[in-house]
Design a protein around this motif. Sequence first.
Motif, PDB file in Angstrom:
ATOM      1  N   ALA A 215       0.831  -1.207   0.000  1.00  0.00           N
ATOM      2  CA  ALA A 215       0.000   0.000   0.000  1.00  0.00           C
ATOM      3  C   ALA A 215       0.866   1.256   0.000  1.00  0.00           C
ATOM      4  O   ALA A 215       0.548   2.240  -0.683  1.00  0.00           O
ATOM      5  CB  ALA A 215      -0.930  -0.010   1.206  1.00  0.00           C
ATOM      6  N   ARG A 216       1.979   1.233   0.748  1.00  0.00           N
ATOM      7  CA  ARG A 216       2.867   2.399   0.785  1.00  0.00           C
ATOM      8  C   ARG A 216       3.526   2.610  -0.578  1.00  0.00           C
ATOM      9  O   ARG A 216       3.595   3.739  -1.073  1.00  0.00           O
ATOM     10  CB  ARG A 216       3.929   2.224   1.870  1.00  0.00           C
ATOM     11  CG  ARG A 216       3.404   2.379   3.282  1.00  0.00           C
ATOM     12  CD  ARG A 216       4.544   2.516   4.275  1.00  0.00           C
ATOM     13  NE  ARG A 216       5.422   1.342   4.278  1.00  0.00           N
ATOM     14  CZ  ARG A 216       5.189   0.242   5.001  1.00  0.00           C
ATOM     15  NH1 ARG A 216       4.120   0.156   5.748  1.00  0.00           N
ATOM     16  NH2 ARG A 216       6.042  -0.762   4.968  1.00  0.00           N
ATOM     17  N   TYR A 217       4.019   1.533  -1.175  1.00  0.00           N
ATOM     18  CA  TYR A 217       4.630   1.672  -2.500  1.00  0.00           C
ATOM     19  C   TYR A 217       3.608   2.164  -3.515  1.00  0.00           C
ATOM     20  O   TYR A 217       3.914   2.980  -4.387  1.00  0.00           O
ATOM     21  CB  TYR A 217       5.198   0.322  -2.963  1.00  0.00           C
ATOM     22  CG  TYR A 217       6.448  -0.118  -2.248  1.00  0.00           C
ATOM     23  CD1 TYR A 217       7.560   0.720  -2.141  1.00  0.00           C
ATOM     24  CD2 TYR A 217       6.534  -1.392  -1.692  1.00  0.00           C
ATOM     25  CE1 TYR A 217       8.700   0.301  -1.495  1.00  0.00           C
ATOM     26  CE2 TYR A 217       7.675  -1.817  -1.048  1.00  0.00           C
ATOM     27  CZ  TYR A 217       8.760  -0.967  -0.944  1.00  0.00           C
ATOM     28  OH  TYR A 217       9.903  -1.384  -0.300  1.00  0.00           O
ATOM     29  N   TRP A 218       2.386   1.669  -3.401  1.00  0.00           N
ATOM     30  CA  TRP A 218       1.341   2.055  -4.353  1.00  0.00           C
ATOM     31  C   TRP A 218       1.011   3.548  -4.233  1.00  0.00           C
ATOM     32  O   TRP A 218       0.681   4.195  -5.229  1.00  0.00           O
ATOM     33  CB  TRP A 218       0.088   1.216  -4.122  1.00  0.00           C
ATOM     34  CG  TRP A 218      -0.918   1.334  -5.215  1.00  0.00           C
ATOM     35  CD1 TRP A 218      -1.998   2.178  -5.266  1.00  0.00           C
ATOM     36  CD2 TRP A 218      -0.940   0.611  -6.443  1.00  0.00           C
ATOM     37  NE1 TRP A 218      -2.687   2.014  -6.432  1.00  0.00           N
ATOM     38  CE2 TRP A 218      -2.060   1.054  -7.173  1.00  0.00           C
ATOM     39  CE3 TRP A 218      -0.134  -0.391  -6.993  1.00  0.00           C
ATOM     40  CZ2 TRP A 218      -2.381   0.546  -8.434  1.00  0.00           C
ATOM     41  CZ3 TRP A 218      -0.447  -0.890  -8.242  1.00  0.00           C
ATOM     42  CH2 TRP A 218      -1.558  -0.433  -8.948  1.00  0.00           C
ATOM     43  N   ALA A 219       1.109   4.079  -3.035  1.00  0.00           N
ATOM     44  CA  ALA A 219       0.743   5.475  -2.795  1.00  0.00           C
ATOM     45  C   ALA A 219       1.869   6.442  -3.124  1.00  0.00           C
ATOM     46  O   ALA A 219       1.635   7.652  -3.208  1.00  0.00           O
ATOM     47  CB  ALA A 219       0.332   5.655  -1.330  1.00  0.00           C
TER      48      ALA A 219
END
Length: 287
Positions: A215-219
């Motif tokens: 989720a962090r990489y996606w954001a």
Amino acid sequence: MASSRSSFAALLRTWRDRLSPADAGFPVTDARRAPGLRREELAQLAGISVDYVLRLEQGRARNPSAQVVGALARALQLTRAERDRLFRGAGLLPPRDGTVGTHVPPGVQRLVARLGDVPIGVFTADWTLVRWNSLWSALLGDPSVLPAAERNLARALFGDGPAHASMPLVRSERGPDAFAASIVADLKEAVSQYPGDPGLDRLVRELREASGAFARYWATETAAGHTSERKTVGHPEVGDVVLDCDVLIVPGADLRMVTYTAATGSADAEKLDLLRVTGGRTVARLP
């Protein structure tokens, strides 16, 4: 419906008889009485049972799934037009445009089968492994023991299923963060190219819910996509093997061929040769 099953069965038998075992990666010996693949070989390539192949060829098995038909089409090295005929023969609509393609052109499959001294895996745009050779299995484990949906590099990195549990000891020279971020960047690119693909949408949603790191990489801002690099594979039998990992794009198919090589005469090349002879382990792993 009976006519459809008969057509599907006839196509399956015809195309199995047509495919050379050598092009599929099997040895050709004098003991063979027919030029094509044996049923057990087709079953092995497609990841289904020999009994199921027999029932399909006899028209006794009803309603094979799209996943099974797609696996058979890849195993038989069909062209795109032939694949569509096989789908229609099974009473299914062929894969539609605008979704992540899983079709592997026959020429690519022959390369995978014939380059036996190089570990090769073929991945789709969402990093699902759809083809590999025996040295790939010897180096990284046999992917066929994993469910088809779990043969996905993003699931191996960020999921909590069998793919993640079997993730091998592979260290990238760029470090784990850069490697993971690059896989997410590739998935972002796939989503932009295939916004209507339900399987890709489901994969991203599941990983965003299951993994805080994903989720962090996606954001974050999109990182560079996954490219060639040097990796160290920690193999349980031969120890660390340092290899050049190259990612080759298949024009017109949106596929990635991943290869591992070592300089001729090096200690790492000798380890690859040993794995080619011994077959390595059979624990399922992804790179």
